[in-house]
Motif scaffolding. Structure first.
Motif: not given
Length: 437
Positions: A231-244
């Motif tokens: 039931r592990v459905i997803a991983m959090v990774v860094q796709p190169g999106v952010e805001f400051d």
């Protein structure tokens, strides 16, 4: 959620008439609204309900925990809070999915790890017992006596501890329903956006994602959590999106091509993208097509809410003029923030622009102050005055042009509460367009 992931993995997505031409076919996916503001939640439920789409609403460990968080709500309080809004909006309760975001020791990270993790276990158990069924296991942060950064092996071991607590809570809950699903990942963006000015971001490599996945899979297996791993459905990774504070780093699909190809080889698994606030509609659609099937938004929603309230305050000023003895909404909010700087002082550190940061930063530290009694009174007074003296459409055209268009087209009424809710909904609509449930 398991079915949504299965359908995403089975679906094929493409452009109609080629990239950049015509209309893109939405990918199977879901927006995740991470907010505790009642207007934002109402707008989310109404928008999703109108489409017959599931509404995924998440609370963070800082917002909601056994100590009350900054909202003053425990997990069961938050569930009742959201369910009451859903009932008021006439939304089918079967469409509501509750999630817990960044569930780990973050709220107690200034304490030694043993104490912080013990509290995190209690929190996760309370979330699951209260009916939250999407659980993000986030132990990426270092506690008071931890090295910086934590090793990935330790992060995985702590995630297992929280998963064991969650599974035990689910088994012990009467009428427990479906078991929880889980999100893992070690390259987790800071909640609420970056604290400093950013220029560029490194995208998670397929090798790093693969290592994280293997470490967690092995740790789950060693602890007898094979059923939970399914039931592990997803991983959090860094796709190169952010805001400051005042800038957005937009998604660049070509930089994430290898990462997207990696997840295609992982059955039953998608990516969860954090910090997608303020991405353009086209970028959100591309993220969903590149297997970031869970798109989280939070500060972007309350930023849109704040924009609408500021516009309504400007309408009031032009229409009704200064109110005798009545401080206007903007001055009230900024005054409260200056008097109680705990929620923004560590983030807005440039004295030359602190006034602009307070009112307009994309990190939207204002969201911590909407529940303040003085701010609530000022908001209610503003809406009440405009309710009793509806402004002319010319002022709405000046300050709220999108709502003006909707009124002219018969899709919206000139009622301040409806204008406010529609303003908040503006942040969600691109997500719903990017995803097909």
């Amino acid at each position: 959620m398991l079915d949504l992931v299965r359908r995403h993995k089975q679906s094929s997505t493409s452009f109609l008439n080629g990239p950049g031409v015509g209309t893109a076919v939405p990918a199977i996916g879901i927006p995740s609204m991470c907010s505790a503001h009642p207007v934002v939640i109402a707008a989310t439920l109404r928008e999703c309900g109108a489409l017959g789409r599931p509404a995924l609403i998440e609370a963070t460990s800082n917002q909601v925990n056994q100590d009350g968080g900054y909202t003053g709500m425990t997990p069961v309080d938050f569930r009742r809070f959201v369910e009451a809004i859903a009932k008021a909006e006439g939304v089918d309760p079967g469409l509501l999915i509750l999630g817990g975001d960044h569930l780990g020791p973050n709220a107690w990270r200034k304490q030694p790890a043993a104490q912080a993790m013990a509290k995190a276990e209690v929190m996760v158990a309370q979330y699951v017992a209260a009916g939250f069924r999407k659980i993000h296991l986030d132990c990426s942060m270092s506690c008071a006596d931890d090295p910086v950064p934590l090793s990935e092996a330790e992060i995985a071991a702590r995630a297992v501890r929280l998963c064991l607590a969650a599974e035990a809570a689910w088994r012990d809950t009467p009428d427990r329903g479906e078991p929880p699903v889980y999100v893992i990942g070690t390259e987790v963006p800071v909640p609420g956006g970056a604290h400093e000015d950013l220029e560029d971001l490194a995208v998670t490599s397929p090798e790093a994602a693969g290592a994280t996945l293997s470490l967690h899979r092995d740790a789950f297996a060693k602890s007898g959590l094979d059923a939970a791993w399914e039931r592990v459905i997803a991983m959090v990774v860094q796709p190169g999106v952010e805001f400051d504070h005042h800038k957005v780093i937009d998604y660049q699909p070509e930089k994430a091509r290898a990462l997207s190809a990696f997840i295609e080889s992982q059955p039953g698994l998608v990516f969860e993208a954090h910090s997608t606030d303020y991405q353009t509609p086209e970028r959100l659609a591309q993220l969903a097509r590149d297997h970031f099937a869970i798109l989280k938004v939070g500060p972007g929603a309350t930023f849109a809410l704040r924009e609408t309230l500021w516009a309504l305050a400007a309408v009031e000023r032009e229409w009704l003029g200064p109110q005798a003895g009545q401080e206007n909404l903007v001055d009230t909010v900024l005054g409260v923030m200056r008097a109680e700087p705990g929620h923004w002082a560590p983030y807005y550190q440039d004295p030359s622009r602190v006034q602009v940061d307070l009112a307009y930063s994309l990190s939207d530290r204002i969201r911590y102050y909407w529940a303040h009694p003085k701010v609530q009174t000022a908001c209610a007074a503003l809406l009440d005055r405009l309710e009793h003296s509806p402004p002319p459409l010319t002022l709405l055209s000046q300050f709220l042009p999108r709502q003006y268009d909707a009124i002219r087209e018969g899709r919206l009424r000139n009622r301040p509460a409806e204008l406010l809710r529609d303003g908040a909904a503006q942040s969600l609509r691109p997500y719903l367009a990017a995803c097909a449930a």
